[in-house]
Write a protein that holds these residues in place. Sequence first.
Motif, PDB file in Angstrom:
ATOM      1  N   UNK A 196      53.347  56.852  50.366  1.00  0.00           N
ATOM      2  CA  UNK A 196      53.571  56.132  49.115  1.00  0.00           C
ATOM      3  C   UNK A 196      55.041  56.082  48.743  1.00  0.00           C
ATOM      4  N   UNK A 197      55.422  55.047  48.034  1.00  0.00           N
ATOM      5  CA  UNK A 197      56.786  54.896  47.552  1.00  0.00           C
ATOM      6  C   UNK A 197      56.750  54.601  46.052  1.00  0.00           C
ATOM      7  N   UNK A 198      57.842  54.917  45.378  1.00  0.00           N
ATOM      8  CA  UNK A 198      57.999  54.608  43.959  1.00  0.00           C
ATOM      9  C   UNK A 198      58.798  53.321  43.846  1.00  0.00           C
ATOM     10  N   UNK A 199      58.320  52.401  43.028  1.00  0.00           N
ATOM     11  CA  UNK A 199      58.927  51.074  42.966  1.00  0.00           C
ATOM     12  C   UNK A 199      59.925  50.957  41.826  1.00  0.00           C
ATOM     13  N   UNK A 200      61.024  50.255  42.116  1.00  0.00           N
ATOM     14  CA  UNK A 200      61.971  49.814  41.109  1.00  0.00           C
ATOM     15  C   UNK A 200      62.098  48.308  41.211  1.00  0.00           C
ATOM     16  N   UNK A 201      63.122  47.756  40.612  1.00  0.00           N
ATOM     17  CA  UNK A 201      63.347  46.320  40.687  1.00  0.00           C
ATOM     18  C   UNK A 201      64.013  45.989  42.025  1.00  0.00           C
TER      19      UNK A 201
ATOM     20  N   UNK B 203      60.407  56.025  38.355  1.00  0.00           N
ATOM     21  CA  UNK B 203      61.250  54.960  37.824  1.00  0.00           C
ATOM     22  C   UNK B 203      61.400  55.121  36.316  1.00  0.00           C
ATOM     23  N   UNK B 204      62.635  55.045  35.833  1.00  0.00           N
ATOM     24  CA  UNK B 204      62.930  55.127  34.405  1.00  0.00           C
ATOM     25  C   UNK B 204      63.469  53.783  33.944  1.00  0.00           C
TER      26      UNK B 204
END
Length: 394
Positions: A229-234, A271-272
Motif C-alpha cells: 500500500x501507498x499513501x496518496x498526495x496530489x 497526507x496532511x
Amino acid sequence: MQKSVSSRCLLIIVSLLWFGSASQGRSSLSVPPPQWTMALKDYGWAPPKSESNKAFFKDFTPAKLQALDDNTRILFVSDDLLVVYHTKQQGEDWHTATRQLEAFFVNAKDGKLANVARWPSGLRKSSFDLLDSESRIIVLHDGRFLVLANGTMMLYGSDLKLIKQKKLEPLDSTNLWAVQTVAAGREIFLRHESSLPLRVTYQWLDSDTFRVLSEMPGYQDHDFLVQAGVVAGENAVFFGGRSGIRMIRTDQPAKVICDDQVCRGDGLPYALAAGSLGFSGRTGIAVVDEDRGLVWSNTIPPQYSPNDFQFGRIRSAISGKRFAVWITAYHKTLLDGVEIRSSPTVFVYYVTNPKHVFALPLKSWGGDFDFALSPDGTELAIFDGARITLHLIN
C-alpha cells in the motif's frame, strides 16, 4: 520548638521544589470537560459479538482473518456533522453471512442523532485500508462523502442524498479496490490491484465527477513490492521503509524525502496539507515537506527505549492545518511535557509547530477506539468503545 519550625520549613521548601519541577515537566494546558457525551447504544448501536478462540480457529483461513471488520469508526463529514459507522455481520458463517455498513449521523453541536443509514456490504479481502476500502466512508469537501459498499463507490451530498455512483469492476476475489481522499477532498485516489495477472494502477479522480485526472502504474522496486500500500498526495504517492520516506511522482523518478532517523523503519506516512506529510514511527512523530524534507519531529527521550512507547495512527483535519495522533507508554513517563501512560493520550498539533495545542488522556480504554478532527481542526471527537465525546480545541 526550633526543631519543629525547621522541619516545617524544610517540608515547605521540598514541597515547593517538587511542585515546581512537576509543573515544569507536565503540560500547562488544562483539559476542560467535553461539550457533550453520547452513548451510542441508546440509538441502536451494538458491539460485535465476541467469539472464543476455539470457535474462531475452527474454520480459520487467511481470508477469514482479512475479512474481520469489528471496529467502529468516527469521522467529521462537516464542522456540524459527525458520522460513526461499523460493519454488522448477520450470520455465524463468516463466508456466507450477510453484512451491512451501518452509519449514525450525529449533530456535532449537541450530540443528538440526525440520521441512521445502512448499505449492504460485501466481504473485505484485506484488513489493510490502503488495499481495500469495502465497507468504508471517505470524507470529501464541503460536507460531501463517499460510501464504498458492495463494490460500489457512492457520492453523497451534505444533505445525505445520493449524487452519483460508480461500480468498481471487475469485482471478484482477484481484484482489490482502495480509495483515499486528496487535495482537501476535491480529488480521489483510486488504487486497483488485479492478481490474475498481477497488475496495480493508481488513478487520481475528480471527486465530484469521477473523471480521471491522471494515472500511473503501481510502483515497485527491489525493496518494495507492487502489492504494498501507498499513501496518496496530489500527483504523488509515499511509503516508508528502512531508508526513510520515499516519494514517487507521476512524472519523476522515486526519491527519498526524509532519511532522518525518526523517518526510518516501521511506520506509516499520512497526507496532511498540500505538500506535507505526517509520520508516526517507532521513535516519534514527524512532519515532512515534499521539497524541504524534515520540518520538525518529537522523539522519545534518549534515556528510554523505543520498546517502551507506541506511536499510533494520525488523523488530519481535512483543511490540513492540524492533525491528531495517539501515543502510549508501557512505563509512565513524560513526552512533550505530558505524562504518558499505557492507555492512549491523543495529542493535537499544528502542522507548522512541534508544540502540541491539546492533549487528552483516555480514562476508559477497551481496545476499540477512534478519533477525528473537524475540518477546521477546532473540534476533536472521541469514540472510546461505547460513547462519543466532543472536545473543543482553542
